[in-house]
Design an enzyme around this catalytic site. Sequence first.
Site, short mmCIF file in Angstrom:
data_model
loop_
_atom_site.label_atom_id
_atom_site.label_comp_id
_atom_site.label_asym_id
_atom_site.label_seq_id
_atom_site.Cartn_x
_atom_site.Cartn_y
_atom_site.Cartn_z
N GLY A 119 0.81 -1.21 0.00
CA GLY A 119 0.00 0.00 0.00
C GLY A 119 0.85 1.26 0.00
N ASP A 144 -8.35 -0.55 1.77
CA ASP A 144 -8.92 0.79 2.01
C ASP A 144 -9.13 1.58 0.72
OD1 ASP A 144 -8.78 0.16 4.64
OD2 ASP A 144 -7.29 1.65 5.19
N GLU A 239 -13.86 2.80 10.88
CA GLU A 239 -13.09 2.80 12.13
C GLU A 239 -12.31 4.10 12.33
OE1 GLU A 239 -10.07 -0.27 11.79
OE2 GLU A 239 -9.21 0.73 10.05
N ARG A 281 -27.13 -1.89 19.20
CA ARG A 281 -26.13 -2.96 19.22
C ARG A 281 -25.03 -2.64 18.20
NH1 ARG A 281 -28.68 -3.81 23.05
NH2 ARG A 281 -29.54 -5.79 23.81
O1 F6P Z 1 -4.63 -0.29 5.79
C1 F6P Z 1 -5.44 -1.39 5.80
C2 F6P Z 1 -5.98 -1.65 7.19
O2 F6P Z 1 -6.76 -2.82 7.13
C3 F6P Z 1 -6.76 -0.49 7.79
O3 F6P Z 1 -8.09 -0.42 7.33
C4 F6P Z 1 -6.64 -0.80 9.26
O4 F6P Z 1 -6.76 0.37 10.05
C5 F6P Z 1 -5.27 -1.36 9.37
O5 F6P Z 1 -4.94 -1.89 8.12
C6 F6P Z 1 -5.15 -2.42 10.43
O6 F6P Z 1 -3.84 -2.80 10.56
P1 F6P Z 1 -3.37 -4.05 11.43
O7 F6P Z 1 -3.64 -5.28 10.61
O8 F6P Z 1 -1.93 -3.82 11.64
O9 F6P Z 1 -4.17 -4.07 12.69
#
Ligand code: F6P
Length: 364
Positions: A119, A144, A239, A281
């Site tokens: 990425g 993403d 998130e 929920r």
């Molecule tokens: O960048 C991709 C991603 O899946 C994000 O959506 C997420 O915040 C992050 O990686 C999670 O990273 P890790 O697998 O290190 O918890």
Amino acid sequence: MSKKKLLVATGGGDCPGLNAVIRAIVKSADRNGEWEVYGSMEAFNGVLEDPPEIVHLDNDRVQGIHVKGGTIIKTTNKGNPLNYPIQKENGETEHIDLSDKLIERIYNMGFEAVINIGGDGSQKISKALFDKGLNIVGVPKTIDNDLSSTDLTFGFSTAVQIATDSFDKLVTTASSHNRVMILEVMGRNAGWIALHTAIAGGAELCLIPEVPFKLETIANVIESRYDEGTGFVNIVIAEGAQMDGKLVGRKEEGDENIKLGGVGNALRFALEDYGVKHDIRVAVLGHIQRGGSPIAFDRILASAFGVRAFELVRDGKYGHMVNYKNNLVSYTTLADATSSYNFVEVNNYLINTAKSIGLSFGVK
Ligand code: F6P
């Protein structure tokens, strides 16, 4: 005649389709006949290990792997060679620049070129290594979809499908219990997964990092759904959406980024404190979105990226990253690929689509 050696690495978080890229590179190289392909285990850590962990990738090794999630050569987001974590004797972690050592080792092992699949962070590493003289080509990956120089990355559509399937399941239980259901999906800085899922699933509210939201608006949307008699509400939240201007998660020692998670529950409690009386929920999808088999579209995109990346290596077009623009698989410079970020813009056609079908972003 001995063959030229090509090294492949997968870096950063995994995503469905990585194996399809690896397979396409190996098969293209095999048909070309002048190259043989190797994999560095766990991003570039495999090169830096003593002894190095390098595996030969031949046709037998990659047979059928395009269907499998993850990456057969493993990955890590703790292997940046320019800022490499070293454990000191006193237990503290020190970060040092091992990029010169990495390049020297790659060439000493006889590799002529490298394909780095990763990425935004991984492609910044590709660019830095190219600037230092490494023959390198990038392949973009991330669920993403936050790389600006490509319309799509493989893995994204699979993540959206998984999130949408999950959303559909939450709708039936929300409806049975007359509840407010919050689905937290991934999306660190960009809300693409949330936006696509919310439209595909038919959510009432979609909360993303790019659009600050107000509790009052969200509460009003919820109340109006009950007032009109529908009696349940489905919300998708990324998130990386911020509560009161703050990310929800935790940054531990040694982490480059905050580990996100929990904004769905934070929203639930904030709505309850605000006075929403309906049952709420929360479901947090987390890494389920990154696991398992890629959908057909991602297998195809990943295969096309792998083939194009090998062609760039074959033609000596180093310092580039393959991309997908306007229905074409092409390439751009690594400098261009890493210069800006793919945020959801307010004028994006999907924002208009969402608003026109009654989806609220929680804005005042
Ligand atoms: O960048 C991709 C991603 O899946 C994000 O959506 C997420 O915040 C992050 O990686 C999670 O990273 P890790 O697998 O290190 O918890």
